[in-house]
Write a protein that holds these residues in place. Structure first.
Motif, PDB file in Angstrom:
ATOM      1  N   ALA A 225     -83.530  -8.370  19.674  1.00 26.39           N
ATOM      2  CA  ALA A 225     -82.794  -8.592  18.431  1.00 26.39           C
ATOM      3  C   ALA A 225     -83.508  -9.678  17.660  1.00 26.39           C
ATOM      4  O   ALA A 225     -83.765 -10.769  18.174  1.00 26.39           O
ATOM      5  CB  ALA A 225     -81.344  -8.995  18.704  1.00 26.39           C
ATOM      6  N   GLY A 226     -83.878  -9.382  16.426  1.00 23.19           N
ATOM      7  CA  GLY A 226     -84.599 -10.356  15.611  1.00 23.19           C
ATOM      8  C   GLY A 226     -85.002  -9.734  14.290  1.00 23.19           C
ATOM      9  O   GLY A 226     -84.517  -8.662  13.908  1.00 23.19           O
ATOM     10  N   THR A 227     -85.897 -10.380  13.582  1.00 20.96           N
ATOM     11  CA  THR A 227     -86.378  -9.849  12.311  1.00 20.96           C
ATOM     12  C   THR A 227     -87.404  -8.738  12.569  1.00 20.96           C
ATOM     13  O   THR A 227     -87.980  -8.648  13.660  1.00 20.96           O
ATOM     14  CB  THR A 227     -87.043 -10.954  11.476  1.00 20.96           C
ATOM     15  OG1 THR A 227     -88.242 -11.376  12.154  1.00 20.96           O
ATOM     16  CG2 THR A 227     -86.117 -12.138  11.288  1.00 20.96           C
ATOM     17  N   PRO A 228     -87.637  -7.894  11.568  1.00 21.72           N
ATOM     18  CA  PRO A 228     -88.675  -6.878  11.729  1.00 21.72           C
ATOM     19  C   PRO A 228     -90.042  -7.492  12.057  1.00 21.72           C
ATOM     20  O   PRO A 228     -90.808  -6.913  12.832  1.00 21.72           O
ATOM     21  CB  PRO A 228     -88.700  -6.180  10.368  1.00 21.72           C
ATOM     22  CG  PRO A 228     -87.305  -6.338   9.851  1.00 21.72           C
ATOM     23  CD  PRO A 228     -86.889  -7.713  10.308  1.00 21.72           C
ATOM     24  N   GLN A 229     -90.334  -8.645  11.487  1.00 20.88           N
ATOM     25  CA  GLN A 229     -91.610  -9.300  11.760  1.00 20.88           C
ATOM     26  C   GLN A 229     -91.699  -9.745  13.217  1.00 20.88           C
ATOM     27  O   GLN A 229     -92.739  -9.596  13.871  1.00 20.88           O
ATOM     28  CB  GLN A 229     -91.786 -10.512  10.833  1.00 20.88           C
ATOM     29  CG  GLN A 229     -91.927 -10.168   9.353  1.00 20.88           C
ATOM     30  CD  GLN A 229     -90.611  -9.796   8.686  1.00 20.88           C
ATOM     31  OE1 GLN A 229     -89.529 -10.084   9.208  1.00 20.88           O
ATOM     32  NE2 GLN A 229     -90.697  -9.129   7.543  1.00 20.88           N
ATOM     33  N   GLN A 230     -90.601 -10.276  13.746  1.00 25.97           N
ATOM     34  CA  GLN A 230     -90.570 -10.675  15.147  1.00 25.97           C
ATOM     35  C   GLN A 230     -90.686  -9.464  16.067  1.00 25.97           C
ATOM     36  O   GLN A 230     -91.310  -9.552  17.131  1.00 25.97           O
ATOM     37  CB  GLN A 230     -89.268 -11.436  15.440  1.00 25.97           C
ATOM     38  CG  GLN A 230     -89.213 -12.811  14.796  1.00 25.97           C
ATOM     39  CD  GLN A 230     -87.831 -13.441  14.886  1.00 25.97           C
ATOM     40  OE1 GLN A 230     -86.817 -12.745  14.976  1.00 25.97           O
ATOM     41  NE2 GLN A 230     -87.782 -14.769  14.847  1.00 25.97           N
ATOM     42  N   LEU A 231     -90.111  -8.358  15.657  1.00 25.71           N
ATOM     43  CA  LEU A 231     -90.221  -7.133  16.458  1.00 25.71           C
ATOM     44  C   LEU A 231     -91.669  -6.676  16.541  1.00 25.71           C
ATOM     45  O   LEU A 231     -92.171  -6.356  17.628  1.00 25.71           O
ATOM     46  CB  LEU A 231     -89.361  -6.026  15.837  1.00 25.71           C
ATOM     47  CG  LEU A 231     -89.436  -4.665  16.525  1.00 25.71           C
ATOM     48  CD1 LEU A 231     -88.885  -4.729  17.941  1.00 25.71           C
ATOM     49  CD2 LEU A 231     -88.681  -3.608  15.698  1.00 25.71           C
ATOM     50  N   GLN A 232     -92.347  -6.650  15.417  1.00 29.15           N
ATOM     51  CA  GLN A 232     -93.734  -6.206  15.386  1.00 29.15           C
ATOM     52  C   GLN A 232     -94.634  -7.126  16.203  1.00 29.15           C
ATOM     53  O   GLN A 232     -95.635  -6.679  16.774  1.00 29.15           O
ATOM     54  CB  GLN A 232     -94.231  -6.147  13.937  1.00 29.15           C
ATOM     55  CG  GLN A 232     -93.488  -5.167  13.050  1.00 29.15           C
ATOM     56  CD  GLN A 232     -93.908  -3.718  13.252  1.00 29.15           C
ATOM     57  OE1 GLN A 232     -94.542  -3.383  14.242  1.00 29.15           O
ATOM     58  NE2 GLN A 232     -93.558  -2.853  12.320  1.00 29.15           N
TER      59      GLN A 232
END
Length: 262
Positions: A225-232
């Protein structure tokens, strides 16, 4: 403003069971009001099961679900009232083929309100205009392309002005151009109408650009769970396997093996 006021959805220690088996467990998630949250994961991971908990279709086996500041009720009358505040865009659109586009959009208004017909028709025009389809009000679903039908279904989901929108695989069956139109429309409506949106999808690359928060469900739980940037940028093996579409890794795809392991 309290913490609960800032979140449209709060899941705390949620466990969801079907047929005597836990599908999801120990889910903790907050969806901030006004945000767009993507719920991602492989097929069969429990994404639609999670949606069923948000709408009250599937009661929690443990933990709690709060939607728009209140616990999801179990009594049918209270649940019906809560559902009027949630718009749902179904995978299959759910349009009635014997009704015109305008009458499909008008259906929730005629069912749940006592508005005069002249006002119903004005609201229908407004909703269809919001999705760019006012010109096809008199057409029937069979006369529409897949992308147009999806937009009509979206207009109908917005008919009662719900503050929370839930999208269940909104890009299923759409070509890349229609997919781009739908995602752009979701983002624009979320911003202009002040909505909160939850998008369940396995279309990662199309969904992430419009999202504020991304969560990944796999192996019966919430693995990110996090921002899209953190996911990438994540180096978690489960996340990397899902984003890369790799067949081998910590996410299992043998349903029988998962059942036996559970």
């Amino acid at each position: 403003m309290s913490v609960s006021d800032t979140n449209a959805v709060t899941l705390d220690g949620l466990r969801l069971d079907r047929g005597g088996r836990s599908i999801l467990r120990d889910i903790h998630l907050q969806v901030p009001t006004g945000s767009i949250t993507a719920v991602l994961g492989p097929s069969g991971s429990g994404k639609s099961t999670l949606l069923a908990a948000l709408t009250g279709e599937l009661p929690a086996s443990a933990g709690s679900v709060r939607v728009l500041g209140q616990a999801v009720p179990r009594r049918s009358r209270a649940l019906l009232e809560m559902r009027k505040s949630i718009g749902v865009l179904l995978q299959g659109n759910g349009l009635l083929t014997d009704l015109s586009v305008a009458d499909n959009v008008a259906l929730p208004l005629r069912t749940h309100t006592r508005l005069p017909e002249i006002l119903v028709r004005r609201l229908v025009d407004f909703k269809l205009n919001a999705v760019g389809l006012r010109a096809v009000a008199d057409a029937y679903p069979r006369e529409l392309s897949g992308g147009m039908a999806r937009r009509v279904a979206l207009a109908r989901a917005l008919a009662l002005d719900p503050p929370l929108m839930i999208y269940d695989e909104p890009l299923t069956g759409l070509d890349p151009i229609a997919s781009g139109v739908i995602m752009s429309l979701i983002q624009r409506l979320n911003d202009t109408l002040g909505l909160t949106s939850v998008i369940v999808s396995h279309h990662v690359h199309e969904t992430l650009p419009i999202c504020d928060q991304a969560v990944v469900i796999a192996n019966g739980g919430l693995v990110f769970a996090g921002t899209p940037q953190q996911l990438q940028a994540s180096d978690d093996p489960l996340v990397r396997q899902f984003l890369g579409g790799e067949p081998d890794g910590p996410i299992g795809f043998d349903a029988q093996a998962r059942t036996e392991a559970a």
